[in-house]
Design an enzyme around this catalytic site. Structure first.
Site, PDB file in Angstrom:
ATOM      1  N   TRP A  52      -1.821  -9.893  -6.694  1.00 49.17           N
ATOM      2  CA  TRP A  52      -1.842  -9.583  -5.272  1.00 49.17           C
ATOM      3  C   TRP A  52      -3.288  -9.378  -4.826  1.00 49.17           C
ATOM      4  O   TRP A  52      -4.024 -10.391  -4.863  1.00 49.17           O
ATOM      5  CB  TRP A  52      -0.846  -8.475  -4.898  1.00 49.17           C
ATOM      6  CG  TRP A  52      -0.946  -7.131  -5.515  1.00 49.17           C
ATOM      7  CD1 TRP A  52      -1.353  -5.968  -4.901  1.00 49.17           C
ATOM      8  CD2 TRP A  52      -0.588  -6.754  -6.863  1.00 49.17           C
ATOM      9  NE1 TRP A  52      -1.282  -4.925  -5.782  1.00 49.17           N
ATOM     10  CE2 TRP A  52      -0.820  -5.364  -6.986  1.00 49.17           C
ATOM     11  CE3 TRP A  52      -0.133  -7.433  -7.975  1.00 49.17           C
ATOM     12  CZ2 TRP A  52      -0.606  -4.654  -8.162  1.00 49.17           C
ATOM     13  CZ3 TRP A  52       0.094  -6.732  -9.154  1.00 49.17           C
ATOM     14  CH2 TRP A  52      -0.132  -5.371  -9.235  1.00 49.17           C
ATOM     15  N   ASP A  53      -3.772  -8.181  -4.490  1.00 51.83           N
ATOM     16  CA  ASP A  53      -5.116  -8.052  -3.894  1.00 51.83           C
ATOM     17  C   ASP A  53      -6.152  -8.909  -4.618  1.00 51.83           C
ATOM     18  O   ASP A  53      -6.333  -8.785  -5.830  1.00 51.83           O
ATOM     19  CB  ASP A  53      -5.587  -6.610  -3.939  1.00 51.83           C
ATOM     20  CG  ASP A  53      -4.740  -5.687  -3.075  1.00 51.83           C
ATOM     21  OD1 ASP A  53      -3.678  -6.126  -2.602  1.00 51.83           O
ATOM     22  OD2 ASP A  53      -5.138  -4.527  -2.893  1.00 51.83           O
ATOM     23  N   ALA A 139      -7.405  -1.501  -6.136  1.00 52.55           N
ATOM     24  CA  ALA A 139      -8.386  -2.434  -5.579  1.00 52.55           C
ATOM     25  C   ALA A 139      -9.796  -1.873  -5.472  1.00 52.55           C
ATOM     26  O   ALA A 139     -10.013  -0.667  -5.465  1.00 52.55           O
ATOM     27  CB  ALA A 139      -7.922  -2.926  -4.229  1.00 52.55           C
ATOM     28  N   ARG A 209      -8.825   5.150  -1.481  1.00 47.89           N
ATOM     29  CA  ARG A 209      -8.975   4.028  -2.411  1.00 47.89           C
ATOM     30  C   ARG A 209      -9.754   2.861  -1.792  1.00 47.89           C
ATOM     31  O   ARG A 209     -10.205   2.932  -0.666  1.00 47.89           O
ATOM     32  CB  ARG A 209      -7.593   3.535  -2.849  1.00 47.89           C
ATOM     33  CG  ARG A 209      -6.634   3.188  -1.727  1.00 47.89           C
ATOM     34  CD  ARG A 209      -5.294   2.707  -2.321  1.00 47.89           C
ATOM     35  NE  ARG A 209      -4.354   2.296  -1.292  1.00 47.89           N
ATOM     36  CZ  ARG A 209      -3.374   3.070  -0.821  1.00 47.89           C
ATOM     37  NH1 ARG A 209      -3.218   4.306  -1.252  1.00 47.89           N
ATOM     38  NH2 ARG A 209      -2.547   2.616   0.107  1.00 47.89           N
ATOM     39  N   ASP A 210      -9.864   1.784  -2.554  1.00 50.72           N
ATOM     40  CA  ASP A 210     -10.357   0.481  -2.101  1.00 50.72           C
ATOM     41  C   ASP A 210     -11.839   0.477  -1.712  1.00 50.72           C
ATOM     42  O   ASP A 210     -12.206   0.107  -0.590  1.00 50.72           O
ATOM     43  CB  ASP A 210      -9.501  -0.038  -0.917  1.00 50.72           C
ATOM     44  CG  ASP A 210      -8.027  -0.172  -1.253  1.00 50.72           C
ATOM     45  OD1 ASP A 210      -7.675  -0.079  -2.449  1.00 50.72           O
ATOM     46  OD2 ASP A 210      -7.210  -0.359  -0.329  1.00 50.72           O
ATOM     47  N   GLU A 294      -6.176  -0.117   5.003  1.00 47.88           N
ATOM     48  CA  GLU A 294      -6.481  -0.410   3.605  1.00 47.88           C
ATOM     49  C   GLU A 294      -7.598  -1.447   3.493  1.00 47.88           C
ATOM     50  O   GLU A 294      -7.858  -2.230   4.393  1.00 47.88           O
ATOM     51  CB  GLU A 294      -5.230  -0.979   2.919  1.00 47.88           C
ATOM     52  CG  GLU A 294      -4.025  -0.045   3.005  1.00 47.88           C
ATOM     53  CD  GLU A 294      -2.890  -0.494   2.094  1.00 47.88           C
ATOM     54  OE1 GLU A 294      -2.721   0.141   1.055  1.00 47.88           O
ATOM     55  OE2 GLU A 294      -2.201  -1.473   2.411  1.00 47.88           O
TER      56      GLU A 294
HETATM   57  C1  FRU Z   1      -3.202  -3.272  -0.768  1.00 46.26           C
HETATM   58  C2  FRU Z   1      -3.062  -2.107  -1.709  1.00 46.26           C
HETATM   59  C3  FRU Z   1      -4.386  -1.431  -1.932  1.00 46.26           C
HETATM   60  C4  FRU Z   1      -4.222  -0.794  -3.273  1.00 46.26           C
HETATM   61  C5  FRU Z   1      -3.288  -1.756  -3.991  1.00 46.26           C
HETATM   62  C6  FRU Z   1      -2.256  -1.123  -4.834  1.00 46.26           C
HETATM   63  O1  FRU Z   1      -2.329  -4.309  -1.035  1.00 46.26           O
HETATM   64  O2  FRU Z   1      -2.103  -1.198  -1.229  1.00 46.26           O
HETATM   65  O3  FRU Z   1      -4.735  -0.524  -0.926  1.00 46.26           O
HETATM   66  O4  FRU Z   1      -5.461  -0.640  -3.889  1.00 46.26           O
HETATM   67  O5  FRU Z   1      -2.656  -2.533  -3.006  1.00 46.26           O
HETATM   68  O6  FRU Z   1      -1.463  -2.062  -5.484  1.00 46.26           O
END
Ligand code: FRU
Length: 424
Positions: A52-53, A139, A209-210, A294
């Site tokens: 995903w990310d 992420a 996060r992120d 996010e």
């Molecule tokens: C975005 C997210 C991020 C996080 C990750 C967790 O898709 O929610 O904010 O780091 O996915 O899986």
């Protein structure tokens, strides 16, 4: 009780507000801000793992960078479990939806490489098992530091807690591929402080996060964006005139929107290496509007700061709504004031007929927007879906002043380099 804006004092800046009035201008299905339909017959990157990310390797100025002609991306990744009894339903079929929905708990950082900026080959895990201190590797951003190939990977170490961390390693290339070496010592940088940024103790649904480090094109200093929520006990926030904005008669009722408290955080490095950070008040708050902003990131263009962040329909507050997708804000200087792009903030949302088709958009400085496929309906009613866990088609947008326009669509996972670095 302090209002949300009083909390941050007079210096060095006041957060800009994404208001309820701004959000009332969000409209799904405007073709200039809607991602083209993703077809249900999409190819998958891997049958072994979900991704995903997606985090393209880049430099501190934001440029997507290849090394010795190899493009590199990092992805949040989790094994697929088609044969695990835990994910076999009562009819003996693989419950891919449940497997996919459980992925966050076992997210790991992987990397991929490519000669063409697409058709990614799996490199493997960035850190060996046991290196990262928590269960989840969430992420962040891989930064190419120099021509020696040194890479700082900033990411979020989650469960227990949520700590912004970094780990240094090196990218090594051959004629045949790319490997990541090192990435053995994770350094914790900072956690939410409870004064500006909400802690887990204040709200079990907090977000922190992120990390997205960058060099400010104007003052040359090293900063970092991150996702947060505004500090304070859950339920204690106020949604006042400032957060409501200029709404039409009949739109003053804010319902339970005090529970939605997203913000885009910023920190400044005290040293050149980015080992020592000071959190500053958020750049942008969405109290009373949305609970999650996010993966915040910048595009620096035409002397302006274009701030992008991803958000969901389900995280909007009572009385406002919008599609899953990427939202944006623009300012003339780093600390704002920021105004929502397109009036509303919406830059690229999912079409209402396929509300979960993509997520986790990352706008690159060349106007290309990468995202992953979540799920796409396979029948008219939308009750049958196909789970993605793979790269979505890249979309091209044009950024013009305070407006953006969808102008192009490219291949799945197309992330071309903006510059190439020859390693020494
Ligand atoms: C975005 C997210 C991020 C996080 C990750 C967790 O898709 O929610 O904010 O780091 O996915 O899986």
């Amino acid at each position: 009780m302090k209002s949300n804006t009083e909390k941050f004092g007079k210096t060095p800046h006041q957060p800009s507000l994404w208001t309820r009035a701004d959000a009332l201008k969000v409209h799904a299905d405007d073709p200039t801000t809607t991602q083209p339909l993703v077809s249900a017959d999409f190819p998958v990157l891997s049958n072994e793992v979900f991704i995903w990310d997606t985090m393209p390797l880049r430099d501190l100025d934001g440029n997507v960078t290849s090394v010795d002609g190899w493009s590199v991306i990092f992805t949040l990744t989790a094994d697929r479990h088609p044969n695990d009894p835990q994910y076999i339903d009562e009819n003996g079929n693989y419950d891919i939806t449940r497997d996919w929905n459980d992925r966050h708990g076992r997210a790991k950082m992987y990397y991929w490489f490519s000669r063409t900026g697409k058709d990614w080959e799996l490199g493997g895990r960035v850190m060996a098992e046991g290196v990262s201190p928590t269960a989840r590797e969430w992420a962040g951003t891989p930064i190419l530091l120099n021509e020696q190939g040194e890479v700082d990977l900033y990411y979020t170490a989650v469960t227990p807690g949520a700590t912004i961390v970094k780990v240094r390693g090196r990218v090594v290339t051959t004629e045949h591929g790319v490997s990541m070496v090192g990435f053995e010592k994770v350094k914790p940088l900072f956690e939410a402080d409870g004064k500006m940024y909400q802690t887990e103790a204040q709200n079990p649904f907090w977000g922190f996060r992120d990390p997205w480090p960058f060099r400010d094109p104007n003052d040359g200093k090293l900063y970092m964006l991150f996702e947060g929520n505004v500090a304070g006990e859950r339920g204690s926030h106020t949604v006042g005139e400032a957060e409501i904005g200029d709404v039409p008669p009949g739109y003053e009722d804010v319902g339970n929107s005090r529970f939605q408290t997203a913000c885009v955080g910023i920190a400044v490095a005290r040293d050149e290496d980015g080992d020592d950070w000071e959190m500053l008040p958020p750049l942008l708050t969405a109290v009373g509007v949305n609970d999650q902003t996010e993966r915040p990131h910048f595009v620096f263009q035409d002397g302006k700061y274009y701030l992008f962040t991803i958000s969901h329909t389900f995280t909007y507050a009572d009385g406002v709504t919008g599609p899953d997708g990427v939202y944006g804000f623009v300012a003339d200087s780093l600390f704002g004031p920021y105004v929502p792009l397109n009036g509303s903030g919406l830059v690229l949302g999912n079409p209402s007929s396929q509300p979960f088709q993509t997520y986790s958009h990352c706008v690159m400085p060349n106007g290309l927007v990468t995202s992953f496929i979540d799920s796409v309906p396979t029948d008219e009613s939308g009750t049958q879906i196909r789970i993605g866990g793979t790269e979505a088609p890249t979309v091209g947008i044009k950024i013009k002043g305070q407006q953006t326009f969808v102008v192009a669509e490219y291949d799945y996972g197309y992330i071309p380099p903006m510059l190439d670095v020859t390693l020494k």
